[in-house]
Design an enzyme around this catalytic site. Structure first.
Site, PDB file in Angstrom:
ATOM      1  N   ILE A 166      22.197  41.736 -12.116  1.00 41.22           N
ATOM      2  CA  ILE A 166      20.854  42.179 -11.746  1.00 41.22           C
ATOM      3  C   ILE A 166      20.532  43.542 -12.338  1.00 41.22           C
ATOM      4  O   ILE A 166      19.369  43.870 -12.565  1.00 41.22           O
ATOM      5  CB  ILE A 166      20.660  42.181 -10.219  1.00 41.22           C
ATOM      6  CG1 ILE A 166      21.595  43.174  -9.534  1.00 41.22           C
ATOM      7  CG2 ILE A 166      20.860  40.776  -9.655  1.00 41.22           C
ATOM      8  CD1 ILE A 166      21.335  43.322  -8.032  1.00 41.22           C
ATOM      9  N   ASP A 215      32.753  55.973 -15.643  1.00 40.08           N
ATOM     10  CA  ASP A 215      33.584  54.972 -14.970  1.00 40.08           C
ATOM     11  C   ASP A 215      33.644  55.313 -13.490  1.00 40.08           C
ATOM     12  O   ASP A 215      34.141  56.380 -13.104  1.00 40.08           O
ATOM     13  CB  ASP A 215      34.988  54.980 -15.580  1.00 40.08           C
ATOM     14  CG  ASP A 215      35.886  53.903 -15.004  1.00 40.08           C
ATOM     15  OD1 ASP A 215      35.485  53.233 -14.028  1.00 40.08           O
ATOM     16  OD2 ASP A 215      37.007  53.735 -15.519  1.00 40.08           O
ATOM     17  N   ASN A 224      23.314  50.853  -8.596  1.00 37.50           N
ATOM     18  CA  ASN A 224      23.453  49.400  -8.555  1.00 37.50           C
ATOM     19  C   ASN A 224      24.891  48.912  -8.766  1.00 37.50           C
ATOM     20  O   ASN A 224      25.231  47.797  -8.375  1.00 37.50           O
ATOM     21  CB  ASN A 224      22.540  48.794  -9.630  1.00 37.50           C
ATOM     22  CG  ASN A 224      22.772  47.328  -9.856  1.00 37.50           C
ATOM     23  OD1 ASN A 224      22.308  46.484  -9.106  1.00 37.50           O
ATOM     24  ND2 ASN A 224      23.508  47.008 -10.930  1.00 37.50           N
ATOM     25  N   SER A 243      22.881  47.688  -1.486  1.00 31.16           N
ATOM     26  CA  SER A 243      23.844  47.335  -0.457  1.00 31.16           C
ATOM     27  C   SER A 243      24.022  45.820  -0.472  1.00 31.16           C
ATOM     28  O   SER A 243      23.987  45.203  -1.537  1.00 31.16           O
ATOM     29  CB  SER A 243      23.380  47.842   0.905  1.00 31.16           C
ATOM     30  OG  SER A 243      24.319  47.545   1.907  1.00 31.16           O
ATOM     31  N   TYR A 294      34.857  45.436   1.298  1.00 32.05           N
ATOM     32  CA  TYR A 294      33.544  45.278   0.656  1.00 32.05           C
ATOM     33  C   TYR A 294      32.428  45.591   1.649  1.00 32.05           C
ATOM     34  O   TYR A 294      31.504  46.354   1.339  1.00 32.05           O
ATOM     35  CB  TYR A 294      33.403  43.855   0.116  1.00 32.05           C
ATOM     36  CG  TYR A 294      32.065  43.572  -0.522  1.00 32.05           C
ATOM     37  CD1 TYR A 294      31.691  44.184  -1.712  1.00 32.05           C
ATOM     38  CD2 TYR A 294      31.164  42.682   0.068  1.00 32.05           C
ATOM     39  CE1 TYR A 294      30.455  43.922  -2.303  1.00 32.05           C
ATOM     40  CE2 TYR A 294      29.931  42.422  -0.504  1.00 32.05           C
ATOM     41  CZ  TYR A 294      29.583  43.040  -1.692  1.00 32.05           C
ATOM     42  OH  TYR A 294      28.364  42.797  -2.268  1.00 32.05           O
ATOM     43  N   LYS A 340      29.449  48.692   1.726  1.00 30.53           N
ATOM     44  CA  LYS A 340      28.016  48.427   1.775  1.00 30.53           C
ATOM     45  C   LYS A 340      27.370  49.040   3.016  1.00 30.53           C
ATOM     46  O   LYS A 340      26.176  49.380   3.004  1.00 30.53           O
ATOM     47  CB  LYS A 340      27.764  46.917   1.704  1.00 30.53           C
ATOM     48  CG  LYS A 340      28.169  46.311   0.355  1.00 30.53           C
ATOM     49  CD  LYS A 340      27.470  46.988  -0.809  1.00 30.53           C
ATOM     50  CE  LYS A 340      27.767  46.340  -2.139  1.00 30.53           C
ATOM     51  NZ  LYS A 340      27.038  46.985  -3.266  1.00 30.53           N
TER      52      LYS A 340
END
Length: 317
Positions: free
Chosen positions: A26, A75, A102, A151, A181, A185
């Site tokens: 995306i 990085d 992003n 997120s 993960y 978020k």
């Protein structure tokens, strides 16, 4: 509401955007559309071949709309690399209108970076925090700046940030990958909400882009070599359902793009809001809206970066 690529306005003033994770998925769509509508874009990328492919695919040398794309080496697994990227951008520009944080990884095996953080925590959150703080003077110099933090609905999969053991090491790996993960978020929304409080003149928004299975984020699970193959089975089930019920990459980019460009959104009216596909305001989890947790995560992150010498303790945001 509905929002499509056709609704993206042309930039009528010189507009500078910084995008992380812009060489694929995306992020690449966002870079393409911001470029097509006239923005000057800096893409922070660690993979040279992907960066070259992005330029070849996205950039039309013949366009006359003033758009441009510049690759900045950086990085997210290396905080010093992020510092270098921020300094390079600051040498080239006097203001930033859009910062789209992003870049991300998902469900990868446990790895600690050279900075000492679990990879989800650093790539998805801490590096974006550092980049944003370093670019803040350029954002404040813009007329109506925006920060968009990507997120995920997966932030609801874990109920807190583990301040005592933030790397979430150990335990059953199948479950811990998802927890790491989700925690990262959660951080992105907490971070957005704190930014909105500290910088009321900057529009700060967080985004769940949708369930998108073809971005490469599932690769770590699909190719997992764990003994019983639970991760691979879980990934394949998700891919099947995702292709039936989820979003395409193009659709997945639309909410981030909307937050970056829609003229109806303002810092005065919309600061700190959370958006889901496509371009719909929603309510994030109670954890991400807890003012105590919002402040505590900011303080924890500040102390982490102060301890590593990125700025002095008496520096204020």
């Amino acid at each position: 509401m509905t929002f499509s690529i056709a609704d993206i306005p042309e930039f009528t003033k010189p507009t500078v955007a910084v995008v992380t994770g812009g060489t694929g998925g995306i992020g690449k769509v966002a870079v393409r559309e911001l470029y097509n509508h006239g923005a000057t874009i800096y893409v922070i990328a660690r993979n040279a071949s992907k960066a070259e492919a992005l330029i070849s695919e996205v950039v039309d040398k013949a366009k006359e709309n003033g758009g441009s794309v510049t690759i900045i080496k950086g990085d997210h697994m290396d905080l010093n690399s992020i510092v270098s990227a921020a300094h390079e951008i600051a040498e080239k520009e006097t203001k930033i209108d859009i910062l789209l944080n992003n870049a991300g990884i998902m469900m990868v095996p446990y790895v600690e970076t050279s900075d000492g953080y679990e990879s989800h925590l650093q790539v998805n959150y801490i590096s974006h925090y550092l980049l944003t703080r370093l670019l803040m003077p350029l954002l404040q110099a813009a007329e109506a700046p925006r920060i968009i933090n990507v997120s995920s609905i997966a932030h609801t999969g874990y109920w807190r940030f583990n301040f005592e053991h933030p790397n979430l090491k150990g335990g059953i790996e199948f479950f811990k990958r998802g927890m790491r993960y989700s925690q990262s978020k959660i951080c992105n929304i907490l971070f957005t909400n704190k930014l909105a409080k500290l910088y009321p003149s900057i529009l700060c928004l967080s985004v769940h882009p949708g369930v998108i299975v073809d971005t490469g984020l599932m690769d770590a699970m699909i190719h997992d070599k764990s003994r019983f193959g639970y991760m691979r089975l879980f990934a394949r089930i998700n891919v099947w359902f995702g292709r039936k019920l989820g979003s395409t990459i193009e659709q997945g980019a639309l909410t981030s793009i909307y937050c970056a460009v829609d003229k109806g959104l303002t810092a005065e009216k919309n600061n700190g809001e959370y958006y889901v596909p496509i371009a719909k305001k929603a309510v994030s989890s109670s954890t991400t809206r807890n003012p105590v947790t919002i402040d505590r995560l900011w303080d924890w992150t500040e102390e982490q970066l102060i301890s590593k010498g990125y700025w002095p303790k008496n520096e204020t945001a």
